[in-house]
Design an enzyme around this catalytic site. Structure first.
Site, mmCIF file in Angstrom:
data_model
loop_
_atom_site.group_PDB
_atom_site.id
_atom_site.type_symbol
_atom_site.label_atom_id
_atom_site.label_comp_id
_atom_site.label_asym_id
_atom_site.label_seq_id
_atom_site.Cartn_x
_atom_site.Cartn_y
_atom_site.Cartn_z
ATOM 1 N N ARG A 47 -5.707 -0.776 3.192
ATOM 2 C CA ARG A 47 -5.025 -0.251 2.010
ATOM 3 C C ARG A 47 -5.806 -0.495 0.729
ATOM 4 O O ARG A 47 -5.360 -0.077 -0.350
ATOM 5 C CB ARG A 47 -3.661 -0.933 1.881
ATOM 6 C CG ARG A 47 -2.497 -0.107 2.417
ATOM 7 C CD ARG A 47 -1.282 -0.982 2.320
ATOM 8 N NE ARG A 47 -0.019 -0.332 2.199
ATOM 9 C CZ ARG A 47 0.820 -0.133 3.218
ATOM 10 N NH1 ARG A 47 0.472 -0.439 4.439
ATOM 11 N NH2 ARG A 47 2.000 0.376 2.993
ATOM 12 N N ARG A 67 15.379 7.087 5.542
ATOM 13 C CA ARG A 67 15.101 5.951 6.428
ATOM 14 C C ARG A 67 15.845 4.711 5.941
ATOM 15 O O ARG A 67 16.366 3.935 6.729
ATOM 16 C CB ARG A 67 13.591 5.682 6.491
ATOM 17 C CG ARG A 67 13.230 4.619 7.511
ATOM 18 C CD ARG A 67 11.743 4.471 7.694
ATOM 19 N NE ARG A 67 11.115 3.838 6.547
ATOM 20 C CZ ARG A 67 9.803 3.669 6.415
ATOM 21 N NH1 ARG A 67 8.981 4.122 7.340
ATOM 22 N NH2 ARG A 67 9.297 3.077 5.358
#
Ligand code: AMP
Length: 190
Positions: A89, A128
């Site tokens: 990342r 979600r």
């Protein structure tokens, strides 16, 4: 070995597509987000430190994440390969991954980047959150996570593009349709 990076912003479908890919290619799945959530659930010292960072949508320090990755590489060396989900990342993590793999005379085969527009990401992540209760799937943290992705993580795509390993894939559509696009890329590098 086949060492894939499944790249993309939060909500782009990395977890869902990883499951499909593992099934077809028998790779070891390494999700740094899942590994960190396990630490949080077990209330380890690392987990307690990570939880506060994750709830803000910020990034856990590179050293911690790289340590977890090195451990997994050692545990599963000699297998068919790895799928890295949610990692690297930062460019520093990408450099460290390259170094760690080279210790096993291995390298990243390809980075598959799932491309999904921001408003679709927010919609998916809010859904979600409702379904799973994941504590970082609330509107404020979702927006922070996407900002962090754009500022700190997108340069990783450029890093692999320079090595001709970056493959963008349209991440909008049915799970099956997206999987087919991914398979085409993987079968092209194998
Ligand atoms: P994910 O499940 O991949 O969306 O990750 C959830 C959260 O875990 C992120 O918002 C970060 O706080 C943390 N995290 C996961 N992977 C990394 C990573 N490679 N580097 C830094 N932080 C990470």
């Amino acid at each position: 070995m086949l060492n894939l990076i499944l790249f993309g912003p939060p909500g782009s479908g990395k977890g869902t597509q990883s499951e499909r890919i593992i099934g077809k290619y028998s790779l070891v799945h390494i999700s740094t987000g899942d590994l960190l959530r396990e630490e949080v659930a077990s209330q380890t010292e690392l987990g307690l430190k990570a939880k506060e960072i994750m709830d803000r949508g910020a990034l856990v320090p590179d050293g911690i994440v790289i340590g977890m990755i090195r451990k997994k590489l050692e545990e599963h060396k000699g297998g068919r390969g790895f799928i890295f989900d949610g990692f690297p990342r930062t460019v520093e993590q990408a450099r460290e991954l390259d170094r760690a793999l080279s210790d096993y005379s291995e390298e990243v085969s390809v980075m598959i980047s799932l491309e999904v527009p921001r408003q679709e990401l927010v919609k998916r992540l809010l859904n979600r959150g409702k379904e799973t209760g994941r504590s970082d799937d609330n509107l404020e943290t979702i927006n922070n996570r996407i900002d962090v992705y754009e500022q700190q993580t997108l340069p990783v795509a450029h890093y692999y593009d320079q090595m001709r390993k970056y493959e963008p894939v349209d991440g909008v559509g049915s799970i099956d349709a997206i999987f087919k696009r991914i398979v085409k890329v993987i079968d092209g590098v194998k």
